[in-house]
Scaffold this motif. Structure first.
Motif, short mmCIF file in Angstrom:
data_model
loop_
_atom_site.label_atom_id
_atom_site.label_comp_id
_atom_site.label_asym_id
_atom_site.label_seq_id
_atom_site.Cartn_x
_atom_site.Cartn_y
_atom_site.Cartn_z
N THR A 20 -15.59 31.56 147.09
CA THR A 20 -15.44 31.98 145.70
C THR A 20 -13.97 31.89 145.33
O THR A 20 -13.09 32.13 146.17
CB THR A 20 -15.97 33.40 145.47
OG1 THR A 20 -15.88 33.74 144.08
CG2 THR A 20 -15.19 34.44 146.27
N GLU A 80 -7.77 27.87 134.18
CA GLU A 80 -8.30 27.74 132.82
C GLU A 80 -7.17 27.82 131.79
O GLU A 80 -7.16 27.06 130.81
CB GLU A 80 -9.31 28.86 132.56
CG GLU A 80 -10.49 28.88 133.52
CD GLU A 80 -11.48 27.77 133.23
OE1 GLU A 80 -12.14 27.83 132.19
OE2 GLU A 80 -11.56 26.84 134.04
N HIS A 129 -10.37 20.31 133.10
CA HIS A 129 -10.37 21.39 134.09
C HIS A 129 -10.45 20.87 135.51
O HIS A 129 -9.89 21.48 136.42
CB HIS A 129 -11.54 22.35 133.80
CG HIS A 129 -11.31 23.19 132.59
ND1 HIS A 129 -11.92 24.41 132.39
CD2 HIS A 129 -10.54 22.99 131.51
CE1 HIS A 129 -11.53 24.92 131.23
NE2 HIS A 129 -10.69 24.07 130.68
N PHE A 169 -8.55 31.30 139.46
CA PHE A 169 -9.48 30.60 138.58
C PHE A 169 -9.05 30.70 137.12
O PHE A 169 -8.98 29.69 136.41
CB PHE A 169 -10.90 31.14 138.75
CG PHE A 169 -11.93 30.29 138.05
CD1 PHE A 169 -12.51 29.21 138.68
CD2 PHE A 169 -12.31 30.56 136.74
CE1 PHE A 169 -13.44 28.41 138.04
CE2 PHE A 169 -13.24 29.77 136.09
CZ PHE A 169 -13.81 28.69 136.75
N HIS A 170 -8.74 31.90 136.67
CA HIS A 170 -8.35 32.05 135.27
C HIS A 170 -7.03 31.35 134.98
O HIS A 170 -6.83 30.81 133.89
CB HIS A 170 -8.24 33.53 134.92
CG HIS A 170 -7.98 33.80 133.47
ND1 HIS A 170 -8.76 33.26 132.46
CD2 HIS A 170 -7.01 34.52 132.85
CE1 HIS A 170 -8.29 33.65 131.29
NE2 HIS A 170 -7.23 34.41 131.49
N SER A 183 -8.86 27.41 143.19
CA SER A 183 -9.60 27.39 141.92
C SER A 183 -10.72 26.37 141.89
O SER A 183 -11.55 26.39 140.98
CB SER A 183 -8.63 27.13 140.76
OG SER A 183 -8.10 25.81 140.83
N LYS A 192 -19.76 36.52 135.06
CA LYS A 192 -19.72 35.08 135.37
C LYS A 192 -19.22 34.77 136.78
O LYS A 192 -19.13 33.60 137.15
CB LYS A 192 -18.86 34.32 134.36
CG LYS A 192 -19.30 34.46 132.91
CD LYS A 192 -18.38 33.67 132.00
CE LYS A 192 -18.76 33.85 130.53
NZ LYS A 192 -17.83 33.11 129.63
N GLU A 246 -16.38 29.99 140.43
CA GLU A 246 -15.57 30.93 139.64
C GLU A 246 -15.55 32.32 140.27
O GLU A 246 -16.60 32.93 140.51
CB GLU A 246 -16.12 31.03 138.22
CG GLU A 246 -15.37 32.04 137.37
CD GLU A 246 -15.85 32.10 135.93
OE1 GLU A 246 -15.42 33.02 135.21
OE2 GLU A 246 -16.66 31.24 135.53
#
Length: 893
Positions: free
Chosen positions: A604, A376, A386, A372-373, A639, A588, A643
């Motif tokens: 997730t 980003e 995104h 996920f990061h 992703s 988060k 999050e």
């Protein structure tokens, strides 16, 4: 044209005399269960059977297989799982799974031969270790492998049924699990990176045109905008071509000239006043980061950044007391200088990325610790929406901290794919993996420990200089703030920057070197005070989690029967050490738990790097619904899902368990509310019935704050260090999205060694590791993590060290034959004790295990060696020559 038979099918062989068998298996036939790791026949990951005999396919010329029968892992499980495969699944004899197919192939051959000649006799650990000695597992799954092979040979897995604690186990033992290096799109290109051959230079000419002009070359891209290179291996440009051979030719065609600049290599050279400066003031932001979190401000002079001393308390008082004790020649003052070597991550799956653009949409397969990061970061860097970036990591072949950022392999793959308008794969070779992919920095630690006359701990001083290369932000000494409260502590950290590749976070960053020094000082203090080393720790360390572990350790028979240093060639010793890590979690984080099509589905955007995230989620949800874990569908590694957390700092379990449990509770309520028919009275599977009849319902929950602490002594460790600790915690949450929770995951280890005083060889016989990380979400997987952490700690203590050319800055240990990691025959008997109390304030009561369980190992080994031979070794790895020299020095004295 010559042919060979692969898994029962006749296949043609190429005329290329340079083609290897692994090229045929992986590239032409796409049998990707066979893995390429070392390319030198050292690791065993590429093992196949040729006419029934195990062979390293990375060394065997393809033409040598002519007329022979080749069997890959895919064929072994094709018509029904082999007993070895079932045993590996049942004993969780795997973690990331990248090495597993090679082990399966070799172990199957061994088992079949054993059964044919020895029946169901049980092979010894020595026999199994000898048979599998050509295989390496960086995760350290050896303990389970021993048990699996022994049971398969004994006939215990001849039946059809097998229960696996890891839900992806079948895919990993059959070679079906797909990693980033296994991804292959139509028209996919191979990307390679041009790297600096100088430790420090200014690029004067860089002409990419000759490379672009070569046939088969689709794209050439410049990496970076700085004309200064600061280490051997720094990326300069990248090429994409139809195959690796063409890409290598393109790299060779690039015209590069440079002006060599003065270079400084290593910790000692970097500290000299007249050393060439690596980063001037204007370029310091280009330095890498060796920590998992954002760093705070610190002074910077020449190549030394620091001191960072926010975790000190009454530092001046500590210095004064130590000086006074030194002047008085106090016998209680313990002073020593410790040195630790650089430890490479040595992930078996290399850093790799496969980028593909479909119009303005980017799909990236990446070997990453944070899907996920990473999405980003990519969206921000390339100014993409995104929702037009998707990062996928179905399986990750190890990370250990080195794959927690936007790496050069990803940048190169994206830029080449965009320029070539075709999919591009960039995968590091083993030399890149062992030189520029990150490492645990070497360090020098000066320790002074002063007990009080009353037997308490008066002062502790630790000054650490970390060999960070072209990076900053190490924390080693500062970690000593959160254990053994003293009246005063002087803790100072320095980064020593030099013209070497940047270090990176590595499993408990800063923890193992800190423990190696401080835990030996604690042991030395116990000797001078003439008290039991565990009793002294129990007296000085009030943490309630570790108090329980000290009671457990002191009750071990091996500890109560320990003896002082002995005579003779072979001497045995027992050592103890304590380690801890912070309880970290990620704000988060979101988890969706849903009923879809009559099944429970959990989603997730996290990833599984071998720690068992899928199974932790499945086990947790299955318990709540009284189901089997196999009845839960777990979706991670993408992703586009809600999050999720990164896999670093042992924070995944602590981040996903609370929202998962919250979502389950809300989903149950929603299902009951919407149920038109309640379960039959007396039903023994009420939730299974409700799920089967339920309409589709989805509940998404976000990780909230923990509850109030319920146990005495359980506080946030950063609150204990005052205002600066609070500021540090705020910075971690604000800039790194990591929260520090109350309580300290901890480990106490008792280790037995045997030392050959003639040859200096150390054999680790037994390890007892007690771990306090709250409730164990998945016991079998937790044991695997604990054992793997111990084995990596043994490597740090006894074997692992990066070697350098001190003039050129070249990394000399650039292959698995040179960089020694523990093998299966190095594995001792490991006893794991879980203390499951102490984290009642966390929903689910579970926190991370990976870091805490590796921190104390090197110190426990060193203390055991001292107990055996009466000499303290202050530098790791504790090589045979160092033991022999220390014994000679003592005898001479």
């Amino acid at each position: 044209m010559s042919t060979t038979t692969v898994n029962g099918r006749v296949e043609s062989l190429p005329d290329d005399p340079d083609a290897l068998l692994i090229d045929i298996v992986r590239d032409r036939l796409e049998l990707t269960g066979t893995k390429l790791v070392c390319g030198a026949g050292v690791c065993g990951a590429c093992t196949v059977l040729v006419d029934g005999a195990p062979v390293a396919s990375c060394l065997m010329p393809a033409h040598a297989a002519a007329g022979k029968s080749v069997t890959t892992v895919e064929a072994i499980g094709a018509s029904g799982l082999h007993p070895v495969q079932k045993a590996f699944m049942a004993h969780d004899a795997l973690q990331c799974g990248f090495c597993t197919p090679g082990f399966i192939v070799e172990a199957t051959a061994f088992c079949d031969n054993w059964r044919a000649t020895r029946g169901t006799a049980v092979p010894s650990r020595e026999e199994i270790g000898a048979a599998l000695s050509g295989h390496l597992c960086r995760c350290g799954a050896y303990d389970g492998i021993f048990r699996a092979v022994a049971d398969a040979c004994a006939g215990r897995f001849d039946g059809d049924h097998v229960t696996a604690p890891r839900i992806e186990a079948r895919d990993k033992v059959t070679g079906a699990a797909k990693y980033t290096v296994d991804i292959h799109h139509d028209d996919q290109l191979e990307g390679l990176i041009l790297r600096s051959r100088e430790a420090h230079a200014r690029i004067t000419t860089l002409d990419l045109a000759p490379a672009r002009a070569l046939p088969g070359v689709a794209a050439v891209s410049l990496l970076g905008d700085d004309r200064i290179v600061r280490y051997v291996g720094e990326p300069i440009a990248a090429v994409a071509a139809k195959d690796r051979k063409s890409a290598l030719a393109a790299l060779a065609a690039i015209k590069l000239t440079s002006e060599r600049l003065p270079a400084v290599v290593g910790l000692d050279a970097g500290r000299k006043d007249d050393a060439p400066v690596v980063f001037d003031k204007a370029s310091r932001k280009r330095a890498g980061n060796v920590s998992e979190a954002a760093g705070g401000p610190a002074p910077w002079k020449q190549n030394i950044r620091g001191p960072t001393a926010v975790f000190s308390t009454r530092a001046k008082k500590a210095r004064n007391w130590v000086d006074e004790a030194r002047q008085a020649n106090s016998k209680l003052l313990v002073e020593a200088t410790f040195r630790t070597a650089t430890q490479q991550h040595a992930c078996l799956e290399p850093h790799a990325a496969v980028a593909r653009f479909d119009g303005d949409r980017l799909t990236l397969h990446a070997s990453t610790q944070q899907v996920f990061h990473l999405k980003e970061q990519i969206a921000k860097r390339y100014k993409l929406d995104h929702d037009k970036v998707r990062v996928i990591a179905d399986h990750v072949g190890g990370g250990f901290g080195s794959k927690a950022s936007l790496g050069t392999e990803t940048i190169a793959a994206i830029e080449l794919a965009r320029a070539a308008k075709a999919p591009v794969r960039v995968a590091y070779d083993r030399q890149e993996e062992l030189s520029v992919a990150g490492y645990r920095p070497a360090a020098e630690l000066k320790v002074a420990l002063l007990p009080s006359d009353q037997g308490g701990l008066k002062a502790l001083s630790v000054t650490a200089h970390a060999d960070t290369g072209a990076a900053t932000n190490s924390t080693i000494a500062g970690l000593a703030r959160l254990i053994y409260p003293a009246e005063a502590k002087d803790l100072s950290d320095f980064d020593v920057i030099s013209n070497l590749p940047p270090g990176a976070a590595f499993r408990g960053p800063g923890g193992p070197p800190m423990a190696f020094a401080v835990e030996q000082a604690i042991d030395e203090a116990a000797l001078r005070l003439n008290v039991d080393p565990i009793a002294l720790r129990k007296k000085w360390d009030p943490d309630p989690n570790r108090q329980r572990l000290y009671d457990w350790a002191s009750g071990l028979e091996i500890w109560s029967n320990r003896k002082p240093a002995q005579d003779g060639r072979y001497r045995r010793g027992i050592g103890v050490a304590t380690g801890y890590w912070l309880y970290l979690w990620q704000p988060k984080v979101k988890v969706e738990v849903a009923v879809k099509g009559g099944r429970i589905v959990a989603s997730t955007a996290t990833q599984d790097i071998g720690t068992g995230t899928r199974s932790v989620l499945a086990d947790t949800i299955a318990r709540e619904f009284d189901l089997e874990p196999g009845e839960i569908d777990v979706r991670i590694g993408d992703s586009s899902l809600p999050e999720g957390p990164g896999s670093g700092g042992s924070r995944v379990t602590a981040s996903v368990m609370p929202p998962t449990l919250q979502a389950v509770r809300k989903l149950k309520a929603a299902m009951l509310e919407q149920a038109t028919r309640k379960p039959a009275p007396g039903s023994n599977a009420p939730w299974r019935e409700l799920i089967a009849r339920s309409p589709d319902i989805a509940v998404v929950e976000t990780r909230g704050e923990d509850g109030k602490n319920t146990a005495p002594g359980i506080r946030s460790p950063l609150r204990e260090v005052g205002l600066m600790g609070m500021v540090f915690g705020w910075m971690m949450r604000r800039f790194s999205n990591i929260a520090v929770g109350a309580g300290v995951p901890s480990s106490v280890q008792v280790i037995e060694v045997e030392v050959d005083t003639w040859l200096g060889h150390v054999r680790v016989l037994n390890v007892h590791t007690g771990i306090a990380v709250g409730r164990i979400a998945s016991p079998a997987l937790a044991r695997s993590q604990a054992c793997g952490a111990v084995i990596q700690g043994l490597g740090y203590a006894l074997y692992e060290a990066r070697e350098l050319d001190p003039t050129s800055g070249d990394v000399l240990t650039a292959g698995m034959e040179d960089y020694r990691i523990p093998g299966i025959a190095d594995t001792p008997e490991i006893d794991v004790h879980f203390d499951e109390a102490g984290f009642d304030h966390v929903l689910g009561n579970s926190v991370g295990i990976g870091e805490a369980s590796t921190v104390p190992t090197s110190a426990a080994v060193a203390n055991a060696i001292h107990n055996a031979i009466g000499v303290r070794l202050t530098e790791i790895p504790i090589r045979p020559d160092r033991i022999v020299a220390a014994l000679k020095g003592r005898n001479a004295a």
